[in-house]
Write a protein that holds these residues in place. Structure first.
Motif: not given
Length: 293
Positions: A1-24
């Motif tokens: 998988m290209p690095k750019s695609t990996t970064k997009i996937s990682s950023a997408w998962r981070r955003k979901i994590h922020e919405v679902i897990y972070e109450a602050d």
């Protein structure tokens, strides 16, 4: 998988994590409040559906609403799994098991009829309100109570064993004194009556009629008051002792008075699911994973 695609996937998962897990964060708090409202609606629907008049009249509406909510919970459960690096940390955690149990019942209705009433287990998800409202004091008190119960467990077990022995002895005596004519048809039934009397429940399905039996029943009922007080006193003593130790420790008043004390937030590590990170922390205190979203 290209690095750019990996970064997009990682950023997408981070955003979901922020919405679902972070109450602050504002988005995270909005999601959690919405989730709580949906949970409350779901529990109310299950309760109202059990009312015969409403259940018969609005059966289709109840089923449709339950399926919409179940699909919402299913999507949320899947997103919680894919947004963290180690899914098993969430799946086998306390909240992970509760989330699974609150989602699966309606799907089981395809195989087992009438099990949708188990959807009321979703009420347990309301425990997330502690994290949303950041009621850390109450969470701390719950931890103290849990530790007090664990510390008291050996004493309580010894006490319960003593109560069981007393119930067997007194139940046997009542069987000999009263006999089958008064309802004490066997020793196990007499032990059942003794336990019910000791715990002051008193169903009234069996009662002694002889003077000696009534005298023994009076003694057992008086003992019942003491039996209720003893375990309560044991746990209370352990709780009080634990409270003093906590106040004298670095996690108590000394920490609050310390100008260098840093506030702990509700941020959850995306890698290991660790909690209780300081506000200015950049890395997880447990695994060292970056907390920068």
């Amino acid at each position: 998988m290209p690095k750019s695609t990996t970064k997009i996937s990682s950023a997408w998962r981070r955003k979901i994590h922020e919405v679902i897990y972070e109450a602050d964060t504002p988005v995270g708090k909005a999601f959690d409040v919405t989730l709580l409202i949906v949970i409350i609606i779901s529990v109310l629907l299950v309760l109202l559906e059990s009312v015969p008049a409403l259940g018969a009249k609005y059966a289709d509406e109840f089923i449709l609403a339950e399926w919409i909510i179940t699909v919402f919970f299913t999507i949320e459960y899947i997103l919680r799994i894919i947004s963290i690096n180690k899914p098993t940390k969430y799946i086998f955690s306390f909240y992970g098991i509760i989330d699974f149990l609150s989602t699966i019942p309606l799907y089981l209705t395809f195989f087992i009829g009438g099990i949708n009433a188990l959807l009321a287990v979703r009420a347990l998800r309301l425990l997330r309100v502690f994290r949303i409202l950041k009621i850390t004091r109450f969470i701390g008190e719950a931890d103290k109570l849990s530790k007090a119960i664990k510390s008291s467990l050996p004493k309580i077990l010894v006490f319960l064993f003593a109560v069981l022995v007393i119930s067997i002895i007194m139940g046997t005596i009542m069987y000999l004194v009263e006999g089958a004519e008064s309802g004490f048809v066997s020793i196990p039934v007499s032990i059942y009556w003794c336990i019910v009397t000791l715990t002051t429940v008193g169903f009234g399905d069996i009662a002694p009629v002889t003077p000696m039996g009534q005298f023994l029943a009076t003694i057992i009922m008086i003992m019942g008051y003491g039996i209720i007080a003893v375990p309560t006193g044991i746990v209370s003593a352990e709780y009080t002792t634990g409270g003093k130790d906590s106040d004298d420790s670095d996690n108590g008043k000394l920490q609050i008075e310390d100008p260098n004390y840093r506030h702990v937030n509700t941020q959850v590590c995306q890698n290991c699911m660790a909690r209780k990170h300081q506000d200015d922390a950049e890395y997880c205190h447990k695994c060292g994973y970056s907390l920068d979203v």
